[in-house]
Design an enzyme around this catalytic site. Structure first.
Site, mmCIF file in Angstrom:
data_model
loop_
_atom_site.group_PDB
_atom_site.id
_atom_site.type_symbol
_atom_site.label_atom_id
_atom_site.label_comp_id
_atom_site.label_asym_id
_atom_site.label_seq_id
_atom_site.Cartn_x
_atom_site.Cartn_y
_atom_site.Cartn_z
ATOM 1 N N CYS A 181 -1.730 9.259 4.109
ATOM 2 C CA CYS A 181 -1.769 8.872 2.697
ATOM 3 C C CYS A 181 -3.093 9.315 2.093
ATOM 4 O O CYS A 181 -3.190 9.549 0.894
ATOM 5 C CB CYS A 181 -1.595 7.376 2.561
ATOM 6 S SG CYS A 181 -2.752 6.469 3.575
ATOM 7 N N GLU B 232 0.872 -1.183 0.000
ATOM 8 C CA GLU B 232 0.000 0.000 0.000
ATOM 9 C C GLU B 232 0.905 1.228 0.000
ATOM 10 O O GLU B 232 1.753 1.370 0.878
ATOM 11 C CB GLU B 232 -0.932 -0.030 1.208
ATOM 12 C CG GLU B 232 -1.936 -1.160 1.138
ATOM 13 C CD GLU B 232 -2.684 -1.217 -0.188
ATOM 14 O OE1 GLU B 232 -3.103 -0.158 -0.691
ATOM 15 O OE2 GLU B 232 -2.828 -2.324 -0.744
#
Ligand code: NAD
Length: 525
Positions: free
Chosen positions: A330, A296
């Protein structure tokens, strides 16, 4: 499909997201102040590696420091070596023989107990998140809650995946599917959610019967070391998880490249994720499998502000998404893309809203925003602000301050075009670009003009536009008329498209399958 849904629901019945403490209440404030004082009293502890259940020293250490006060040393950690990294993988491989065969109920109980222990020690973890990651009280509390949610959710979800699963039956045969663990996993979390992401990746791997080597970020090893203590107390055998600190670039390759490593669970930047993916793809002599990589990675998340929308809500959503935890999520909004008809009004309202954001020591709850994580991050962000000044015009902020602490003002750069660097590159700090779109189609085209595809939001009252965004906005997590940060376990399974990663959907019903392999068994009757 309906059966599957029912099955998921029945096992998750009773799961509830953790509530967050209200720090306006005197008792919550007092608890947090006491936890900060207790953590401060423990500064300077020397931590060891844990390999095969034994404490190990490497002969050299590094310090973890407070980003708000870099002279303050929080703890000392071993500099792991490639040799020790290899030993950790081998110890995990040995432990896999027994842990992989342990009854699921034992693993589920340990995962559920991890959630309970985190709940009991929540303020303590909050305090370390404040000191080591520079989180405000509210951000720390939200992260601790997310960590508890991951452990609780995966414990419950494992019950669904255990045992025999039906397949279509051939006449004269009895068929089934069973899920088996993979082997040794290397767990590599980032510093920005050093508890929640670490806990999620680790507990998912362990509850499914794998063994792991945990390699935390060198910015936040203290939080990780405390979490390793919790795993042990919760009942995960000492041999099932190894703990190794040190430079990612030095020991990372030894962990990822080891022939006995079966999978890597990584969350971090695009470049490191791509490097890991490439290295893991190369079969080593004596390697028996294709390694699985769940990576990720970064984001360049956009919020589209349509002409027909609640503009005040959009301004608020953009400000919260862009500057919560100094933009170091993020999922943070780093691009606001605004319809030309409301562009000037949006900027007019955004400016005073951002100017109201308070920045200072995260130990003090009056400040909304703390420091950025390191001197190196501060320098990179300031370089991007300089680039942004040339590409657009500086509406708010732009300066570093606070002496040695790594503080940067919340910064907005307006009139940015899609080709500009601050529009395309992940900055990972409190910097928002604002761009003007001719119409909604153009806004959508700009939002999708990115190598990333993690989160995004649309503020609009126009049903046609929202329908178009549902189809065409190419992100793993899309939100409508709300901010693009703050994904909740179970409600917003999390993971991105394109260079944002492998779309693992952490905190959702597909996640544990990434740590398992299915075995089909057919018996002739
Ligand atoms: P990073 O890539 O610098 O580091 C991540 C981890 O990788 C750290 O533990 C680091 O020590 C380790 N590492 C570094 N080099 C390595 C190597 N060669 N081999 C193995 N491991 C190595 O990222 P960061 O600065 O810690 O975190 C910020 C980044 O993470 C941002 O890009 C952010 O968008 C991303 N992020 C993504 C998500 C998501 O869910 N998509 C969540 C949080 C953060």
């Amino acid at each position: 499909m309906a059966d599957h849904q029912q099955h998921v629901k029945s096992h998750l019945r009773g799961f509830q997201n953790e509530a967050c403490a209200d720090f306006t209440l005197p008792e919550s404030r007092a608890a947090m102040e006491a936890a900060l004082a207790a953590a401060r009293a423990k500064f300077g502890r020397q931590w060891k590696l844990v390999i095969g259940g034994k404490c190990v020293e490497s002969g050299a250490t590094f310090a973890s420091t407070n980003p708000a006060m870099p002279d303050e040393v929080l703890g000392y950690f071993q500099k792991g070596t490639p040799l020790l990294a290899a030993r950790a993988v081998e110890a995990a491989a040995e432990a896999f023989r027994t842990w992989s065969r342990s009854p699921a109920i034992i693993r589920i109980a340990a995962a559920a107990r991890t959630a309970e222990l985190l709940r009991e020690r929540r303020m303590e973890f909050n305090a370390w998140l404040v000191f080591e990651a520079g989180k405000s009280w509210a951000e720390a509390e939200a992260e601790s809650g997310e960590a508890i949610d991951f452990c609780d959710y995966y414990a419950r979800d494992m019950a669904r995946l255990d045992g025999s699963h039906p397949v279509l039956q051939l006449p004269g045969e009895k068929g089934e599917i069973r899920y088996l663990p993979l082997g040794v996993g290397v767990i590599i979390p980032p510093w920005n959610f050093p508890l929640a992401i670490l806990a999620g990746m680790t507990v998912a791997a362990l509850v499914t019967g794998n063994t792991v080597v945990i390699k935390p970020s060198s910015e936040t090893p203290n939080v990780a070391a405390l979490f390793a203590e919790v795993l042990l107390e919760a009942g995960f055998p000492a041999e099932s998880f190894n703990f190794i600190t040190g430079s990612g670039s030095l020991i990372g390759d030894a962990l990822v490249g080891h022939p006995k490593t079966r999978f890597v669970s990584f969350t971090g930047s695009r470049d490191v994720g791509l490097h890991i993916n490439e290295l893991a793809a190369k079969a080593q002599p004596e390697q028996l499998w294709i390694k699985r990589v769940v990576a990720e990675m970064g984001g360049k998340d956009a919020i589209i502000v349509d002409s027909d929308c609640d503009l005040d809500a959009a301004v608020e959503g953009v400000a919260l998404s862009a500057f919560g935890y100094s933009g170091q999520k993020c999922s943070a909004c780093s691009r606001a893309i605004v319809h030309a008809d409301v562009y000037d009004a949006f900027l007019e309202r955004l400016k005073p809203r951002v100017e109201r954001i308070t920045v200072g020591s995260p130990e003090d709850p009056q400040f909304y925003m703390g420091p950025v994580i390191s001197a190196a991050a501060q320098q990179t962000i300031l370089r991007y602000i300089d680039i942004g000044r040339q590409e657009g015009f500086l509406l708010v902020g732009g300066e570093a301050f606070g002496g040695d602490g790594h503080f940067i003002q919340p910064t907005v750069i307006a009139d940015i075009e899609a080709a500009d660097r601050v529009f395309q590159e992940e900055i990972f700090g409190p910097v928002l670009s604002v761009s003007k779109a001719r119409d909604f189609d153009h806004a959508l085209e700009m939002a999708n003009d990115s190598q990333y595809g993690l989160t995004g939001a649309v503020y609009s009252h126009n049903a046609e536009h929202l329908a178009l965004a549902r189809e065409e906005f190419f992100v793993g997590n899309m939100y409508i008329n709300r901010k693009c940060t703050g994904a909740m376990v179970g409600c917003h399974p999390f993971g991105g498209f394109n260079m944002s990663g492998t779309d693992s959907k952490a905190g959702g019903p597909d996640y544990l399958l990434l740590f398992l392999q299915a075995k089909s068994i057919a018996e002739r009757l």
